[in-house]
Design an enzyme around this catalytic site. Sequence first.
Site: not given
Length: 279
Positions: A51, A95, A118
Site C-alpha cells: 500500500k 490493517q 476502506d
Amino acid sequence: MELIDGKKISQEIKDECKAKAEELIKAGKTPCLAVILVGNDPASSIYVGNKKKACEYCNIKSLSYELPESTSEQELLDLIDKLNNDKEVNGILVQLPLPKHIDENKVIAKIDPSKDVDGFHVSNVGALCVGQEGFVSCTPAGIIQLLKRSNVDISGKRCVVIGRSNIVGKPMALLMLKENATVTICHSKTADLKAVASEADILIVAIGKPRFVGPEYVKDGAVVIDVGIHRDENNKMCGDVDFEKVKDKVSLITPVPGGVGPMTIAMLMNNVIEACERY
Ligand code: NAD
C-alpha cells in the site's frame, strides 16, 4: 475464453490517480493516507508495504504507524482520534486483522466516515445500501471496474455472488444491484449451490476455499470473477475457482494471480484521491 487483465486495469486506475494527485497538489492539496499496523503478522506487513509503494507511485503522501502487538485498544482509539482531527490526513486505514485484545468493530466505528477509505464504517456501508455517496470496500469496487472496463454489460443480467462477508460478498451484491443486475447471494447454508450458481450470467466467487468451483457450477458463456487467493500444496497460487477446469466453458474469467488481487490497492488509491477531492 478471454482473460480479464486485472494487472493492466489496475495500472490504468493507478495512472489516473497519479494524474489527479498531481492536479490536487498543484491546487495546494496533497492527498495523504495514514496506515496503521498493530503487531507483526507477516502477511499484514507485506500488504502494508504494498500500500505504501502504491501511494508513492500515485503521488499520495503516506504516514505509517507501526505499533507493537502490546498496544492497548485505548491507545489505538486515541491515535485514530488524532488522525481524525488532522487536516493533512485524508484517509485512515487500519490493517486487519487486529490482535485479539482489540475490538475491530470499535476501531472501525472510531474512524471518521469521511476518512474511512476502506469503506468498512457502518455509515459507509449504510450509504451504499440506500444509494448515497460514500466509500465502498475496495475489492468489490475493483470488481465493478474490472467488469465495466472489460465492457461487460451488467444491467438486467443474472448475477450470483457466492460468499456473504462484510468485506467482499455483501458489498459486492449491493454494487451489482446498483448496476441493475438481478442478484442472488449464496453462502455456506445455501441448498443446491451448483444449481443456483449455474444460472448466473455473472458469477462472483468469494468463499475462501481453493479451487472449490468447478464446471458444474458454471453456465456456458458465463463471466466468472474469482476473488479467492490461496497457495496450493505445490506453493502455486490459485483462486476459489478451478481455473483449468472451467476456462473452456466461460466467456470471460479473472486469473489468479493477476485478476482481482491488484484491483484492491488501486481502488484504495482511488478512494484516497476522492477523500482529498471531497475535503
Ligand atoms: P470469509 O471467510 O469472510 O467469507 C467466506 C464466505 O464464503 C462466507 O460468507 C461463507 O458463508 C461462504 N462460504 C464458505 N464456504 C462455503 C461453501 N462451501 N459454499 C458456499 N459458500 C461458502 O472470506 P472473505 O474475506 O470474503 O474472502 C473470500 C476469499 O477472497 C478469500 O480467499 C480471501 O483470501 C479472498 N480475498 C481476496 C481479496 C483480494 O484483494 N483479491 C480481498 C479480500 C479477500
